[in-house]
Design a protein around this motif. Structure first.
Motif, mmCIF file in Angstrom:
data_model
loop_
_atom_site.group_PDB
_atom_site.id
_atom_site.type_symbol
_atom_site.label_atom_id
_atom_site.label_comp_id
_atom_site.label_asym_id
_atom_site.label_seq_id
_atom_site.Cartn_x
_atom_site.Cartn_y
_atom_site.Cartn_z
ATOM 1 N N ASN A 62 64.990 20.543 37.239
ATOM 2 C CA ASN A 62 64.867 22.002 37.215
ATOM 3 C C ASN A 62 64.348 22.569 38.537
ATOM 4 O OD1 ASN A 62 65.727 22.574 34.462
ATOM 5 N ND2 ASN A 62 63.914 21.414 33.871
ATOM 6 N N ASN A 63 64.161 21.676 39.522
ATOM 7 C CA ASN A 63 63.742 22.092 40.860
ATOM 8 C C ASN A 63 62.454 22.928 40.833
ATOM 9 O OD1 ASN A 63 64.074 21.957 43.613
ATOM 10 N ND2 ASN A 63 65.319 23.816 43.705
ATOM 11 N N LEU A 64 61.457 22.440 40.084
ATOM 12 C CA LEU A 64 60.200 23.180 39.938
ATOM 13 C C LEU A 64 59.296 22.992 41.148
ATOM 14 C CD1 LEU A 64 59.194 22.475 36.214
ATOM 15 C CD2 LEU A 64 60.467 24.417 37.126
ATOM 16 N N SER A 65 58.624 24.066 41.536
ATOM 17 C CA SER A 65 57.590 23.965 42.565
ATOM 18 C C SER A 65 56.352 23.356 41.909
ATOM 19 C CB SER A 65 57.261 25.353 43.121
ATOM 20 O OG SER A 65 56.603 26.124 42.121
ATOM 21 N N THR A 66 55.365 23.033 42.718
ATOM 22 C CA THR A 66 54.126 22.468 42.179
ATOM 23 C C THR A 66 53.476 23.425 41.201
ATOM 24 O OG1 THR A 66 53.816 21.258 44.241
ATOM 25 C CG2 THR A 66 51.902 21.449 42.813
ATOM 26 N N GLU A 67 53.382 24.689 41.571
ATOM 27 C CA GLU A 67 52.745 25.679 40.687
ATOM 28 C C GLU A 67 53.549 25.873 39.406
ATOM 29 O OE1 GLU A 67 49.638 26.593 41.028
ATOM 30 O OE2 GLU A 67 49.714 25.354 42.822
#
Length: 180
Positions: A62-67
């Protein structure tokens, strides 16, 4: 589990997801944790590894950022130890983006990966039903990584005729591979 041990497990999972290692050696990690004085069984550690692997692979897909990853964990972060959330945040921030999510990766067959093979020759001298066996056998131990990345050993015994057949089949495979 200490932050270092948890971090080591997370890093192994990231490496596995990046296809840099064939799997996570849960047995070795469990032994290291137990040696440090923490009581944990291998089954619980394997469950943790599966959860983390699912978490990281889903975040990569899902290409999530760290936050976004930490936010997605949401209510779980209140039940997770603070150091675990910090380790997940750090590992994902440092190494998470390196996870290669290919279109082909979603369609791959889920089979284990062969890692190593050991063998030994033994002789059964006697049993409770027979005093004088003198029965030779070969014990094979295969080390494999299952599709989730857990490394396990599978052992089996063969009679000498079974081993000769096994060897013959390996020679046939080798000759076929030479023609490819």
């Amino acid at each position: 589990m200490s932050s270092n041990m948890f971090s080591s497990q997370c890093e192994q999972i990231i490496q596995h997801l990046n296809h840099k290692i064939p799997g996570v050696n849960t047995a070795e990690l469990c032994q290291r944790i137990q040696t440090s004085g923490i009581e944990i069984n291998i089954g619980d550690l394997a469950k943790i590894a599966n959860i983390l692997s699912f978490l990281f692979s889903t975040a990569a897909r899902n290409n999530l950022s760290t936050e976004e990853l930490i936010t997605t964990l949401g209510s779980a972060t209140s039940t997770l130890p603070k150091h675990a959330v910090q380790v997940i945040r750090h590992i994902w921030n440092e190494q998470g983006k390196a996870i290669a999510v290919s279109e082909d990766g979603r369609n791959t067959v889920t089979v284990g990966q062969f890692i190593d093979m050991k063998w030994k020759l033994g002789v059964a001298m006697s049993s409770d039903t027979c005093r004088s066996l003198k029965y030779p056998y070969v014990t094979m131990t295969l080390t494999v990584a299952d599709p989730s990345g857990q490394i396990t050993d599978k052992s089996f015994e063969m009679t000498i005729p079974q081993f000769k057949n096994f060897f013959r089949q390996f020679k046939e495979m080798a000759s076929v591979l030479e023609t490819v």
